[in-house]
Structures are given as C-alpha cells and as structure tokens.
Design a protein around this motif. Structure first.
Motif, PDB file in Angstrom:
ATOM      1  N   THR A  11      21.361  23.987  79.444  1.00 43.63           N
ATOM      2  CA  THR A  11      20.884  25.350  79.243  1.00 43.63           C
ATOM      3  C   THR A  11      19.932  25.712  80.378  1.00 43.63           C
ATOM      4  O   THR A  11      19.470  24.855  81.131  1.00 43.63           O
ATOM      5  CB  THR A  11      20.154  25.519  77.892  1.00 43.63           C
ATOM      6  N   THR A  12      19.640  26.999  80.452  1.00 44.43           N
ATOM      7  CA  THR A  12      18.714  27.508  81.449  1.00 44.43           C
ATOM      8  C   THR A  12      17.922  28.653  80.840  1.00 44.43           C
ATOM      9  O   THR A  12      18.210  29.082  79.721  1.00 44.43           O
ATOM     10  CB  THR A  12      19.471  27.964  82.711  1.00 44.43           C
ATOM     11  N   ASN A  13      16.969  29.139  81.595  1.00 50.38           N
ATOM     12  CA  ASN A  13      16.223  30.320  81.165  1.00 50.38           C
ATOM     13  C   ASN A  13      16.941  31.568  81.686  1.00 50.38           C
ATOM     14  O   ASN A  13      17.869  31.461  82.494  1.00 50.38           O
ATOM     15  CB  ASN A  13      14.772  30.243  81.641  1.00 50.38           C
ATOM     16  N   TYR A  20      17.913  22.493  81.559  1.00 46.64           N
ATOM     17  CA  TYR A  20      17.618  21.544  80.486  1.00 46.64           C
ATOM     18  C   TYR A  20      18.924  20.870  80.077  1.00 46.64           C
ATOM     19  O   TYR A  20      19.922  21.543  79.839  1.00 46.64           O
ATOM     20  CB  TYR A  20      17.010  22.276  79.285  1.00 46.64           C
ATOM     21  N   ALA A  45      12.197  22.776  76.480  1.00 44.20           N
ATOM     22  CA  ALA A  45      13.113  23.925  76.425  1.00 44.20           C
ATOM     23  C   ALA A  45      12.391  25.179  75.935  1.00 44.20           C
ATOM     24  O   ALA A  45      12.654  26.280  76.425  1.00 44.20           O
ATOM     25  CB  ALA A  45      14.309  23.609  75.528  1.00 44.20           C
ATOM     26  N   CYS A  50      14.477  27.801  77.886  1.00 48.74           N
ATOM     27  CA  CYS A  50      15.828  27.308  78.179  1.00 48.74           C
ATOM     28  C   CYS A  50      16.708  27.417  76.939  1.00 48.74           C
ATOM     29  O   CYS A  50      16.844  26.470  76.161  1.00 48.74           O
ATOM     30  CB  CYS A  50      15.771  25.866  78.660  1.00 48.74           C
TER      31      CYS A  50
END
Length: 98
Positions: A11-13, A20, A45, A50
């Motif tokens: 995942t990401t922001n 993450y 996270a 994230c």
C-alpha cells in the motif's frame, strides 16, 4: 482439502511517497483496517496514511506468504517500484478483488 488464501500486499499514501508491505488472510478487511487507522501514530501504515493498494500477490500457504513479505521488505524502494510497475504501470490505486 480446504483452499487457503494469503496475500502479500503493498500500500501507499495518496501522494505515493511511502510504501508499506504487509501480509494477511483477508485483504479486503485488512485494507479497511488501514483506512480506519489513517493518521494514527501507533502504526507505521497509520502514521504515514498507507491505505491505498498498489500491488498484491496471492498464496495458498501462509509460510510462503510470510517468506515473500520478508523478501519484499528487504528490497529497496526502487526494486519495489519495479515490481509494482510490472503489473500496474501507472501506479493506479487498486480495489481488493481476491
């Protein structure tokens, strides 16, 4: 024999500045947890927002998923980005569709 599903995911922001890597047996629920924890400093996270899915892989055996998670966590950001772009060239946010 019962089929099992385990997922390694990245995942990401929203601005795609942090990655993450995690592992779960319920990807949809885990992403909901990440979304609910946005901005909470207790978790990595949460602290870095994230919760946007960029990549996931499915495994039948939990140990394979854990081994892969550890492998990805040891990679550089550049190598992780290459992996993500190999299937998600434009870094579009994915919907969990296991």
């Amino acid at each position: 024999m019962k089929s099992h599903n385990y997922f390694v995911y990245i995942t990401t922001n929203p601005s795609k500045t942090v990655l993450y890597v995690g592992v779960t047996n319920d990807l949809v629920y885990r992403l909901e947890q990440h979304r609910e924890n946005r901005g909470k400093p207790e978790t990595f996270a949460g602290r870095y927002f994230c919760y946007k899915l960029l990549h996931y892989e499915r495994y039948t055996y939990v140990q394979h998923a854990i081994d892969r998670e550890k492998e990805l966590k040891s990679w550089s950001r550049e190598k992780k980005m290459e992996l993500i772009k190999s299937e998600n060239q434009y870094l579009r946010f994915l919907k969990a569709d296991p």
